[in-house]
Design a protein around this motif. Structure first.
Motif, mmCIF file in Angstrom:
data_model
loop_
_atom_site.group_PDB
_atom_site.id
_atom_site.type_symbol
_atom_site.label_atom_id
_atom_site.label_comp_id
_atom_site.label_asym_id
_atom_site.label_seq_id
_atom_site.Cartn_x
_atom_site.Cartn_y
_atom_site.Cartn_z
ATOM 1 N N ALA A 180 22.009 -18.141 -2.214
ATOM 2 C CA ALA A 180 21.695 -19.318 -1.400
ATOM 3 C C ALA A 180 22.982 -19.762 -0.717
ATOM 4 O O ALA A 180 23.385 -20.915 -0.793
ATOM 5 N N ASP A 181 23.636 -18.827 -0.048
ATOM 6 C CA ASP A 181 24.882 -19.114 0.661
ATOM 7 C C ASP A 181 24.612 -19.107 2.163
ATOM 8 O O ASP A 181 23.468 -18.969 2.599
ATOM 9 N N ALA A 182 25.674 -19.242 2.945
ATOM 10 C CA ALA A 182 25.511 -19.286 4.401
ATOM 11 C C ALA A 182 24.819 -18.036 4.925
ATOM 12 O O ALA A 182 23.948 -18.118 5.799
ATOM 13 N N GLY A 183 25.186 -16.863 4.398
ATOM 14 C CA GLY A 183 24.565 -15.613 4.860
ATOM 15 C C GLY A 183 23.091 -15.526 4.522
ATOM 16 O O GLY A 183 22.275 -15.137 5.360
ATOM 17 N N GLY A 184 22.736 -15.894 3.306
ATOM 18 C CA GLY A 184 21.333 -15.866 2.892
ATOM 19 C C GLY A 184 20.488 -16.851 3.680
ATOM 20 O O GLY A 184 19.369 -16.541 4.094
ATOM 21 N N LEU A 185 21.027 -18.054 3.893
ATOM 22 C CA LEU A 185 20.282 -19.066 4.649
ATOM 23 C C LEU A 185 20.188 -18.698 6.129
ATOM 24 O O LEU A 185 19.169 -18.955 6.767
ATOM 25 N N ALA A 186 21.228 -18.046 6.674
ATOM 26 C CA ALA A 186 21.160 -17.581 8.070
ATOM 27 C C ALA A 186 20.111 -16.487 8.214
ATOM 28 O O ALA A 186 19.373 -16.448 9.214
ATOM 29 N N ALA A 187 20.018 -15.606 7.224
ATOM 30 C CA ALA A 187 18.995 -14.551 7.264
ATOM 31 C C ALA A 187 17.607 -15.166 7.198
ATOM 32 O O ALA A 187 16.691 -14.726 7.903
ATOM 33 N N LEU A 188 17.437 -16.202 6.374
ATOM 34 C CA LEU A 188 16.143 -16.889 6.293
ATOM 35 C C LEU A 188 15.824 -17.562 7.622
ATOM 36 O O LEU A 188 14.695 -17.465 8.115
ATOM 37 N N GLU A 189 16.802 -18.216 8.226
ATOM 38 C CA GLU A 189 16.596 -18.865 9.526
ATOM 39 C C GLU A 189 16.160 -17.843 10.567
ATOM 40 O O GLU A 189 15.226 -18.072 11.338
#
Length: 80
Positions: free
Chosen positions: A60-69
């Motif tokens: 649940a880091d910037a990369g994971g949340l960017a991928a979800l976005e």
């Protein structure tokens, strides 16, 4: 969206929740076993309306949340 464990980018998670408000409900540290959700060390899981997993990230880091976005943007239009 189920978010398990620590969130490295709390502001990013809040912005994501606001952007998709009305379409995606954010539940941080839900009463669900993260192992059963496929993220034993924490992360993000998006549950589709039909109950299937639509997205999963072990972080649940910037990369994971960017991928979800990016995933959400590929098929949803954010509310105005």
């Amino acid at each position: 969206m189920l978010v398990f464990g620590a969130v490295a980018e709390g502001g990013t998670l809040a912005r994501l929740g606001r952007r998709w408000s009305g379409l995606v409900e954010v539940c941080h540290d839900p009463g669900v076993d993260p192992v059963r959700a496929g993220v034993p060390r924490g992360g993000v899981v998006l549950i589709r309306p039909d109950g299937h997993i639509g997205f999963r990230s072990p972080l649940a880091d910037a990369g994971g949340l960017a991928a979800l976005e990016s995933h959400l943007s590929s098929y949803l239009t954010p509310p105005a």
